[in-house]
Design a protein around this motif. Structure first.
Motif, PDB file in Angstrom:
ATOM      1  N   VAL A  59     139.752  23.270 -48.625  1.00  0.00           N
ATOM      2  CA  VAL A  59     140.587  23.683 -49.760  1.00  0.00           C
ATOM      3  C   VAL A  59     141.976  23.080 -49.622  1.00  0.00           C
ATOM      4  CG1 VAL A  59     141.698  25.633 -50.913  1.00  0.00           C
ATOM      5  CG2 VAL A  59     139.323  25.816 -50.161  1.00  0.00           C
ATOM      6  N   HIS A  60     142.475  22.528 -50.726  1.00  0.00           N
ATOM      7  CA  HIS A  60     143.842  22.000 -50.778  1.00  0.00           C
ATOM      8  C   HIS A  60     144.576  22.739 -51.901  1.00  0.00           C
ATOM      9  CE1 HIS A  60     146.824  19.006 -49.680  1.00  0.00           C
ATOM     10  NE2 HIS A  60     147.151  18.946 -50.964  1.00  0.00           N
ATOM     11  N   PRO A  61     145.455  23.715 -51.562  1.00  0.00           N
ATOM     12  CA  PRO A  61     146.032  24.600 -52.574  1.00  0.00           C
ATOM     13  C   PRO A  61     147.446  24.240 -53.033  1.00  0.00           C
ATOM     14  CG  PRO A  61     146.362  25.563 -50.417  1.00  0.00           C
ATOM     15  CD  PRO A  61     145.719  24.222 -50.195  1.00  0.00           C
ATOM     16  N   SER A  62     147.907  23.027 -52.785  1.00  0.00           N
ATOM     17  CA  SER A  62     149.307  22.670 -52.984  1.00  0.00           C
ATOM     18  C   SER A  62     149.735  22.740 -54.455  1.00  0.00           C
ATOM     19  CB  SER A  62     149.545  21.253 -52.459  1.00  0.00           C
ATOM     20  OG  SER A  62     150.904  20.897 -52.525  1.00  0.00           O
ATOM     21  N   TYR A  63     151.036  23.009 -54.669  1.00  0.00           N
ATOM     22  CA  TYR A  63     151.620  23.005 -56.015  1.00  0.00           C
ATOM     23  C   TYR A  63     151.973  21.590 -56.465  1.00  0.00           C
ATOM     24  CZ  TYR A  63     152.163  28.093 -56.009  1.00  0.00           C
ATOM     25  OH  TYR A  63     151.936  29.448 -56.003  1.00  0.00           O
ATOM     26  N   ILE A  64     152.123  20.671 -55.536  1.00  0.00           N
ATOM     27  CA  ILE A  64     152.439  19.280 -55.859  1.00  0.00           C
ATOM     28  C   ILE A  64     152.002  18.420 -54.681  1.00  0.00           C
ATOM     29  CG2 ILE A  64     154.774  19.360 -54.898  1.00  0.00           C
ATOM     30  CD1 ILE A  64     153.762  17.490 -58.123  1.00  0.00           C
ATOM     31  N   ASP A  65     151.474  17.231 -54.962  1.00  0.00           N
ATOM     32  CA  ASP A  65     151.063  16.308 -53.908  1.00  0.00           C
ATOM     33  C   ASP A  65     150.723  14.976 -54.552  1.00  0.00           C
ATOM     34  OD1 ASP A  65     150.635  15.803 -51.152  1.00  0.00           O
ATOM     35  OD2 ASP A  65     149.661  17.746 -50.941  1.00  0.00           O
ATOM     36  N   ASN A  66     150.722  13.928 -53.755  1.00  0.00           N
ATOM     37  CA  ASN A  66     150.330  12.626 -54.279  1.00  0.00           C
ATOM     38  C   ASN A  66     148.894  12.315 -53.876  1.00  0.00           C
ATOM     39  OD1 ASN A  66     150.328  10.126 -55.474  1.00  0.00           O
ATOM     40  ND2 ASN A  66     151.464   9.121 -53.842  1.00  0.00           N
ATOM     41  N   SER A  67     148.676  11.943 -52.627  1.00  0.00           N
ATOM     42  CA  SER A  67     147.308  11.681 -52.151  1.00  0.00           C
ATOM     43  C   SER A  67     147.190  12.184 -50.723  1.00  0.00           C
ATOM     44  CB  SER A  67     146.973  10.188 -52.225  1.00  0.00           C
ATOM     45  OG  SER A  67     147.826   9.443 -51.400  1.00  0.00           O
ATOM     46  N   PRO A  68     146.982  13.474 -50.540  1.00  0.00           N
ATOM     47  CA  PRO A  68     146.957  14.049 -49.191  1.00  0.00           C
ATOM     48  C   PRO A  68     145.860  13.458 -48.324  1.00  0.00           C
ATOM     49  CG  PRO A  68     146.128  15.606 -50.832  1.00  0.00           C
ATOM     50  CD  PRO A  68     146.718  14.469 -51.592  1.00  0.00           C
ATOM     51  N   TYR A  85     159.432  22.879 -55.976  1.00  0.00           N
ATOM     52  CA  TYR A  85     159.850  23.276 -54.624  1.00  0.00           C
ATOM     53  C   TYR A  85     159.497  24.723 -54.321  1.00  0.00           C
ATOM     54  CZ  TYR A  85     162.805  23.131 -50.439  1.00  0.00           C
ATOM     55  OH  TYR A  85     163.262  23.151 -49.147  1.00  0.00           O
ATOM     56  N   LEU A  86     159.660  25.606 -55.321  1.00  0.00           N
ATOM     57  CA  LEU A  86     159.336  27.021 -55.140  1.00  0.00           C
ATOM     58  C   LEU A  86     158.100  27.398 -55.944  1.00  0.00           C
ATOM     59  CD1 LEU A  86     162.734  28.954 -55.269  1.00  0.00           C
ATOM     60  CD2 LEU A  86     161.480  28.103 -53.286  1.00  0.00           C
ATOM     61  N   PRO A  87     157.320  28.354 -55.466  1.00  0.00           N
ATOM     62  CA  PRO A  87     156.192  28.869 -56.247  1.00  0.00           C
ATOM     63  C   PRO A  87     156.679  29.506 -57.551  1.00  0.00           C
ATOM     64  CG  PRO A  87     156.050  29.576 -53.958  1.00  0.00           C
ATOM     65  CD  PRO A  87     157.406  28.977 -54.138  1.00  0.00           C
ATOM     66  N   PRO A  88     155.825  29.611 -58.560  1.00  0.00           N
ATOM     67  CA  PRO A  88     156.220  30.240 -59.827  1.00  0.00           C
ATOM     68  C   PRO A  88     156.725  31.672 -59.616  1.00  0.00           C
ATOM     69  CG  PRO A  88     154.094  29.153 -60.038  1.00  0.00           C
ATOM     70  CD  PRO A  88     154.439  29.119 -58.587  1.00  0.00           C
ATOM     71  N   PRO A 108     157.183  25.678 -49.022  1.00  0.00           N
ATOM     72  CA  PRO A 108     156.548  26.648 -49.923  1.00  0.00           C
ATOM     73  C   PRO A 108     155.657  26.006 -50.971  1.00  0.00           C
ATOM     74  CG  PRO A 108     158.929  26.499 -50.324  1.00  0.00           C
ATOM     75  CD  PRO A 108     158.662  25.771 -49.049  1.00  0.00           C
ATOM     76  N   TYR A 109     155.920  24.742 -51.334  1.00  0.00           N
ATOM     77  CA  TYR A 109     155.092  24.104 -52.362  1.00  0.00           C
ATOM     78  C   TYR A 109     153.720  23.691 -51.836  1.00  0.00           C
ATOM     79  CZ  TYR A 109     157.284  19.905 -50.280  1.00  0.00           C
ATOM     80  OH  TYR A 109     157.756  18.945 -49.409  1.00  0.00           O
TER      81      TYR A 109
END
Length: 427
Positions: A322-331, A153-156, A253-254
């Motif tokens: 560019v897809h920079p997400s921290y988590i995703d399934n199939s955008p 949920y939050l960035p590192p 934020p993710y």
């Protein structure tokens, strides 16, 4: 597409699909669910019900072979969010009360439509709770998965205190707290839904593995998604002289806006001339505070929400996506870029590696690694032949993966098998 056997299919969806107060008016070109609805409308013998929540909604609406069921459940009232925010110690009792309310409302739709099969799109809302109540088979179509999303949920290195108070605003802090509390409620509800559901439709190795943990007895079915019709048109990319990078994202934020800013900053340090166009509902203040980088200082331009036509034109005239997400399934935005022959650089998170073959249909980089992301962006811009080859290969693969006729044909066969299995089990 023709069909000889009649079938009544009821969907529970997170968006109104093609419903707009009784008018089929797509929002920003529609979405993948409305695109799938359009394809099913072409199939003889299909009766489709589409149920969704909509504050202040009226009764059901008939539109050809589709019946819309707008459900008036106020899920995000200030009172509800306040109760959830400050009622976490009593979460179990609150959840059960809300589940019983939702189940009763949804069952009225089921009783009215009398489906042969039910498909619930997404585990983010409470629709799937009726899996243990209905006497017809139900399949859950996975979209995102809240349970693993919560871990990212939050960035590192971001503390919760800093998240709530960046930027410093009491109202915004309470709002973030309420949204996160609601997310936690959603996780608990998703896990309960997963325990009740037998059949799941997914499309990535990641969502298949997560489902196997949420419900070891689950039966997993592969099913791709129909993209918006605009993106199936023949296309011809025009590489710009100046590097143009495109990203689509939303507020959470993710989604990785901070990584985008860091990557843009490193590209500027190398002397690269570029413009990074970001489409969607983005609120940059939080990521700017976190990264100490202002988007305007690193050639990032916020474009706002775009139609499908505008996005397609953006992909066709961009150097890369560019897809920079921290988590995703199939955008879907990534898939739309691929089918537009636009090469992709994406973080290797969640189910993204099921969509991008590194070095063949795009490039994968670790999450929170702006250095490798910047490297591949420079590589794609400087090597025009590589850029065109990656884009061409991505389009060919995306056209196969998202072929509407194949998707609909398989879905209907899956429905038939699920219905048959239910009948066999009962016999």
């Amino acid at each position: 597409m023709t069909r000889t056997k009649d079938m009544r299919i009821l969907w529970f969806v997170n968006t109104p699909s093609n419903y707009r107060g009784g008018k089929s008016l797509p929002y920003n070109g529609g979405g993948w669910i409305s695109s799938l609805e359009n394809e099913l409308r072409k199939v003889a013998g299909i009766r489709l019900g589409v149920a969704f929540t909509m504050a202040g909604a009226g009764g059901k609406v008939e539109d050809g072979q589709v019946t819309y069921y707008p459900i008036d459940i106020k899920e995000y009232s200030i009172l509800a969010l306040t109760r959830r925010t400050f009622g976490l110690p009593f979460r179990a009792s609150i959840e059960k009360r809300e589940w019983r309310r939702d189940e009763a409302v949804y069952m009225k739709v089921v009783d009215d439509f009398k489906p042969d099969v039910i498909e619930v799109f997404g585990s983010e809302k409470s629709f799937g709770l009726i899996a243990s109540k209905v006497n017809v088979p139900l399949v859950l179509h996975i979209q995102g998965l809240l349970t693993p999303y919560l871990m990212a949920y939050l960035p590192p290195f971001m503390s919760w205190g800093r998240y709530y108070w960046t930027p410093f605003n009491f109202y915004q802090a309470l709002r973030k707290l309420a949204i996160y509390a609601d997310f936690q409620f959603g996780v608990a509800r998703e896990q309960e839904i997963a325990r009740r559901v037998r059949y799941f439709i997914g499309r990535t190795d990641w969502d298949r593995r997560v489902v196997s943990l949420l419900n070891p007895q689950a039966e997993y079915i592969y099913g791709s998604e129909v993209l918006r019709s605009e993106f199936y048109k023949p296309c011809e990319r025009k590489l710009p002289e100046r590097c143009v990078i495109v990203t689509t994202m939303s507020k959470p934020p993710y989604k990785g806006f901070d990584i985008l800013l860091k990557t843009a900053a490193w590209l500027r340090r190398t002397g690269m001339d570029f413009e990074w166009r970001v489409y969607g509902n983005v609120q940059p203040a939080f990521a700017e505070k976190l990264s100490h980088i202002k988007h305007k200082d690193v050639n990032v331009r916020l474009m706002g929400v775009a139609t499908s036509g505008q996005l397609r034109e953006a992909f066709l005239t961009a150097s890369m996506y560019v897809h920079p997400s921290y988590i995703d399934n199939s955008p879907n935005s990534l898939c739309e870029a691929q089918i537009s022959a636009c090469p992709v650089v994406a973080t290797d998170v969640g189910g993204v590696s099921s969509l991008v073959r590194h070095g063949v249909t795009g490039f994968l980089v670790p999450a929170n690694d702006p250095f490798q992301m910047a490297y591949f962006l420079r590589l794609l811009f400087e090597d025009k032949e590589l850029n065109q080859r990656i884009g061409k290969q991505a389009r060919e693969e995306a056209l196969r993966r998202h072929d509407p006729q194949s998707i609909v044909s398989k879905l209907l066969k899956d429905y038939e098998i699920i219905i048959k299995n239910r009948g066999t089990a009962e016999g």
